[in-house]
Scaffold this motif. Structure first.
Motif, PDB file in Angstrom:
ATOM      1  N   ASP A 199       0.847  -1.193   0.000  1.00 42.90           N
ATOM      2  CA  ASP A 199       0.000   0.000   0.000  1.00 42.90           C
ATOM      3  C   ASP A 199       0.892   1.256   0.000  1.00 42.90           C
ATOM      4  O   ASP A 199       2.122   1.169   0.131  1.00 42.90           O
ATOM      5  CB  ASP A 199      -0.961  -0.018   1.198  1.00 42.90           C
ATOM      6  N   VAL A 200       0.242   2.391  -0.139  1.00 43.30           N
ATOM      7  CA  VAL A 200       0.992   3.648  -0.308  1.00 43.30           C
ATOM      8  C   VAL A 200       1.915   3.922   0.888  1.00 43.30           C
ATOM      9  O   VAL A 200       3.089   4.297   0.723  1.00 43.30           O
ATOM     10  CB  VAL A 200       0.014   4.826  -0.522  1.00 43.30           C
ATOM     11  N   ALA A 201       1.384   3.712   2.108  1.00 42.43           N
ATOM     12  CA  ALA A 201       2.196   3.982   3.301  1.00 42.43           C
ATOM     13  C   ALA A 201       3.414   3.061   3.343  1.00 42.43           C
ATOM     14  O   ALA A 201       4.523   3.484   3.714  1.00 42.43           O
ATOM     15  CB  ALA A 201       1.349   3.790   4.560  1.00 42.43           C
ATOM     16  N   SER A 202       3.217   1.814   2.946  1.00 47.27           N
ATOM     17  CA  SER A 202       4.335   0.855   2.971  1.00 47.27           C
ATOM     18  C   SER A 202       5.378   1.214   1.932  1.00 47.27           C
ATOM     19  O   SER A 202       6.584   1.043   2.166  1.00 47.27           O
ATOM     20  CB  SER A 202       3.816  -0.566   2.715  1.00 47.27           C
ATOM     21  N   VAL A 203       4.940   1.707   0.780  1.00 44.96           N
ATOM     22  CA  VAL A 203       5.902   2.156  -0.234  1.00 44.96           C
ATOM     23  C   VAL A 203       6.732   3.309   0.334  1.00 44.96           C
ATOM     24  O   VAL A 203       7.952   3.371   0.163  1.00 44.96           O
ATOM     25  CB  VAL A 203       5.185   2.585  -1.535  1.00 44.96           C
ATOM     26  N   GLY A 204       6.071   4.212   1.074  1.00 50.37           N
ATOM     27  CA  GLY A 204       6.783   5.333   1.692  1.00 50.37           C
ATOM     28  C   GLY A 204       7.830   4.850   2.685  1.00 50.37           C
ATOM     29  O   GLY A 204       8.972   5.329   2.684  1.00 50.37           O
ATOM     30  N   ARG A 205       7.457   3.875   3.528  1.00 52.85           N
ATOM     31  CA  ARG A 205       8.416   3.346   4.512  1.00 52.85           C
ATOM     32  C   ARG A 205       9.573   2.631   3.806  1.00 52.85           C
ATOM     33  O   ARG A 205      10.730   2.724   4.208  1.00 52.85           O
ATOM     34  CB  ARG A 205       7.708   2.399   5.487  1.00 52.85           C
ATOM     35  N   PHE A 206       9.234   1.912   2.744  1.00 54.16           N
ATOM     36  CA  PHE A 206      10.271   1.236   1.967  1.00 54.16           C
ATOM     37  C   PHE A 206      11.254   2.267   1.394  1.00 54.16           C
ATOM     38  O   PHE A 206      12.470   2.059   1.387  1.00 54.16           O
ATOM     39  CB  PHE A 206       9.607   0.417   0.858  1.00 54.16           C
ATOM     40  N   GLY A 207      10.703   3.399   0.954  1.00 56.43           N
ATOM     41  CA  GLY A 207      11.543   4.475   0.436  1.00 56.43           C
ATOM     42  C   GLY A 207      12.542   4.954   1.484  1.00 56.43           C
ATOM     43  O   GLY A 207      13.695   5.265   1.158  1.00 56.43           O
ATOM     44  N   GLU A 208      12.113   4.990   2.743  1.00 53.77           N
ATOM     45  CA  GLU A 208      13.038   5.419   3.807  1.00 53.77           C
ATOM     46  C   GLU A 208      14.168   4.406   3.983  1.00 53.77           C
ATOM     47  O   GLU A 208      15.331   4.771   4.197  1.00 53.77           O
ATOM     48  CB  GLU A 208      12.267   5.587   5.126  1.00 53.77           C
ATOM     49  N   LEU A 209      13.830   3.119   3.900  1.00 57.52           N
ATOM     50  CA  LEU A 209      14.871   2.089   4.018  1.00 57.52           C
ATOM     51  C   LEU A 209      15.860   2.175   2.856  1.00 57.52           C
ATOM     52  O   LEU A 209      17.069   2.022   3.033  1.00 57.52           O
ATOM     53  CB  LEU A 209      14.230   0.693   4.055  1.00 57.52           C
ATOM     54  N   LEU A 210      15.317   2.424   1.659  1.00 62.94           N
ATOM     55  CA  LEU A 210      16.198   2.555   0.489  1.00 62.94           C
ATOM     56  C   LEU A 210      17.133   3.750   0.651  1.00 62.94           C
ATOM     57  O   LEU A 210      18.331   3.671   0.359  1.00 62.94           O
ATOM     58  CB  LEU A 210      15.353   2.717  -0.779  1.00 62.94           C
ATOM     59  N   ALA A 211      16.575   4.857   1.136  1.00 62.44           N
ATOM     60  CA  ALA A 211      17.390   6.061   1.310  1.00 62.44           C
ATOM     61  C   ALA A 211      18.482   5.823   2.356  1.00 62.44           C
ATOM     62  O   ALA A 211      19.632   6.252   2.180  1.00 62.44           O
ATOM     63  CB  ALA A 211      16.503   7.234   1.707  1.00 62.44           C
ATOM     64  N   ALA A 212      18.123   5.144   3.440  1.00 59.68           N
ATOM     65  CA  ALA A 212      19.120   4.866   4.493  1.00 59.68           C
ATOM     66  C   ALA A 212      20.227   3.980   3.948  1.00 59.68           C
ATOM     67  O   ALA A 212      21.418   4.211   4.202  1.00 59.68           O
ATOM     68  CB  ALA A 212      18.436   4.203   5.689  1.00 59.68           C
ATOM     69  N   HIS A 213      19.836   2.962   3.188  1.00 56.75           N
ATOM     70  CA  HIS A 213      20.822   2.053   2.585  1.00 56.75           C
ATOM     71  C   HIS A 213      21.774   2.840   1.678  1.00 56.75           C
ATOM     72  O   HIS A 213      23.005   2.686   1.750  1.00 56.75           O
ATOM     73  CB  HIS A 213      20.056   0.986   1.792  1.00 56.75           C
ATOM     74  N   ARG A 214      21.216   3.718   0.851  1.00 53.12           N
ATOM     75  CA  ARG A 214      22.049   4.488  -0.080  1.00 53.12           C
ATOM     76  C   ARG A 214      22.913   5.491   0.661  1.00 53.12           C
ATOM     77  O   ARG A 214      24.056   5.768   0.262  1.00 53.12           O
ATOM     78  CB  ARG A 214      21.170   5.179  -1.115  1.00 53.12           C
ATOM     79  N   SER A 215      22.404   6.046   1.739  1.00 54.30           N
ATOM     80  CA  SER A 215      23.205   7.032   2.477  1.00 54.30           C
ATOM     81  C   SER A 215      24.413   6.379   3.149  1.00 54.30           C
ATOM     82  O   SER A 215      25.394   7.037   3.459  1.00 54.30           O
ATOM     83  CB  SER A 215      22.341   7.737   3.531  1.00 54.30           C
ATOM     84  N   ARG A 216      24.334   5.051   3.352  1.00 56.19           N
ATOM     85  CA  ARG A 216      25.493   4.316   3.893  1.00 56.19           C
ATOM     86  C   ARG A 216      26.440   3.872   2.777  1.00 56.19           C
ATOM     87  O   ARG A 216      27.366   3.111   3.009  1.00 56.19           O
ATOM     88  CB  ARG A 216      25.011   3.083   4.665  1.00 56.19           C
ATOM     89  N   GLY A 217      26.123   4.286   1.544  1.00 54.06           N
ATOM     90  CA  GLY A 217      26.964   3.883   0.418  1.00 54.06           C
ATOM     91  C   GLY A 217      26.464   2.632  -0.276  1.00 54.06           C
ATOM     92  O   GLY A 217      27.138   2.104  -1.164  1.00 54.06           O
ATOM     93  N   GLY A 218      25.295   2.136   0.120  1.00 53.79           N
ATOM     94  CA  GLY A 218      24.741   0.947  -0.518  1.00 53.79           C
ATOM     95  C   GLY A 218      24.279   1.231  -1.941  1.00 53.79           C
ATOM     96  O   GLY A 218      23.979   2.374  -2.301  1.00 53.79           O
ATOM     97  N   ILE A 219      24.242   0.184  -2.721  1.00 55.62           N
ATOM     98  CA  ILE A 219      23.814   0.264  -4.123  1.00 55.62           C
ATOM     99  C   ILE A 219      22.483  -0.469  -4.272  1.00 55.62           C
ATOM    100  O   ILE A 219      22.264  -1.497  -3.632  1.00 55.62           O
ATOM    101  CB  ILE A 219      24.887  -0.366  -5.041  1.00 55.62           C
ATOM    102  N   VAL A 220      21.607   0.067  -5.114  1.00 55.18           N
ATOM    103  CA  VAL A 220      20.316  -0.587  -5.387  1.00 55.18           C
ATOM    104  C   VAL A 220      20.194  -0.810  -6.898  1.00 55.18           C
ATOM    105  O   VAL A 220      20.421   0.121  -7.682  1.00 55.18           O
ATOM    106  CB  VAL A 220      19.131   0.297  -4.930  1.00 55.18           C
ATOM    107  N   VAL A 221      19.837  -2.020  -7.270  1.00 53.82           N
ATOM    108  CA  VAL A 221      19.419  -2.291  -8.648  1.00 53.82           C
ATOM    109  C   VAL A 221      18.039  -2.931  -8.555  1.00 53.82           C
ATOM    110  O   VAL A 221      17.869  -3.939  -7.866  1.00 53.82           O
ATOM    111  CB  VAL A 221      20.401  -3.234  -9.388  1.00 53.82           C
TER     112      VAL A 221
END
Ligand SMILES: Nc1ncnc2c1ncn2[C@@H]1O[C@H](COP(=O)(O)OP(=O)(O)OP(=O)(O)O)[C@@H](O)[C@H]1O
Length: 227
Positions: A187-209
């Motif tokens: 759902d929309v709220a879960s997509v938003g929370r997922f976005g926060e996890l993705l941002a945190a991962h990337r801010s630590r230098g993580g890569i997403v494909v």
């Protein structure tokens, strides 16, 4: 069957050079780059793609887009070390990423179509292999599943199972997140929370494909189109 790289037509993919690594922790060190050079893969007898070249730097994200059957999942499996490289090379930090598969497996988290939720275990028990109780609680809170911690996995809805799979992926640090339609059923709220996890991962230098047909909360991601 081996496919000589020189006969493969290069794909017009774009390279990505994202932010530099901000935190050198247990996840990723600075400047790491995932790089593909002229990759080709078969599924069964069929050549699915050839000549794929791209790079994603630490903190970067790349979206795989293209029609059904164009090879997005095949490419993700290959990046995860699960598929066979028919031609070309996959490099991590300039070295052959797949030369040592256990090492590569340690740097990858792969979120595929299967959520791999064990139906007979509770939500919290599904995560116990991956961390201590405090880490489990934190991970469940991040996907808003803490209040369902004692519910058996078989009683979760499709979106809740996906959230549990996301929690499992995010619990242990790994440099490279490979995501196949990660927001399907959310759902929309879960997509938003997922976005926060993705941002945190990337801010630590993580890569997403990520492979997707849906919009993903991945600002600045580069698109890589498969024909
Ligand atoms: N297990 C398999 N054995 C043989 N061929 C397969 C297998 N899985 C997929 N394929 C074929 O490989 C090709 C690429 O499939 P893939 O799943 O990578 O595409 P995709 O771009 O991820 O598609 P979608 O958008 O539908 O998820 C397709 O032609 C498919 O039929």
């Amino acid at each position: 069957m081996l496919f000589p790289a020189r006969r493969l037509k290069p794909h017009p993919g774009r390279g990505v050079h994202g932010q530099t690594c901000q935190i050198v922790a247990s996840t990723v060190c600075g400047g790491v780059v995932l790089q593909a050079e002229n990759l080709a893969a078969f599924r069964g007898e069929r050549l699915v793609f050839a000549g794929l070249s791209f790079s994603v730097a630490a903190g970067g994200a790349m979206l795989l887009v293209g029609p059904n059957g164009s090879g997005k999942s095949t490419l993700l499996r290959l990046l995860a070390g699960l598929g066979r490289v028919e031609a070309g090379r996959l490099l991590w930090d300039g070295q052959d990423a797949l030369a040592d598969l256990p090492t590569h497996a340690g740097r990858v988290r792969y979120l595929g179509h299967q959520d791999a939720v064990k139906p007979g275990l509770t939500v919290a028990e599904n995560l116990r292999f991956w961390g201590a109780p405090t880490a489990i609680t934190r991970a469940l809170e991040a996907v808003d599943l803490a209040r369902l911690a004692d519910l058996p996995g078989r009683m979760l809805s499709a979106g809740q199972k996906r959230r549990l799979a996301i929690a499992r992926m995010a619990m242990t640090p790994a440099a490279l997140w490979l995501l196949d339609e990660p927001t399907l059923g959310l759902d929309v709220a879960s997509v938003g929370r997922f976005g926060e996890l993705l941002a945190a991962h990337r801010s630590r230098g993580g890569i997403v494909v990520a492979a997707t047909h849906l919009p993903l909360p991945l600002p600045d991601a580069t698109e890589f189109r498969l024909a």
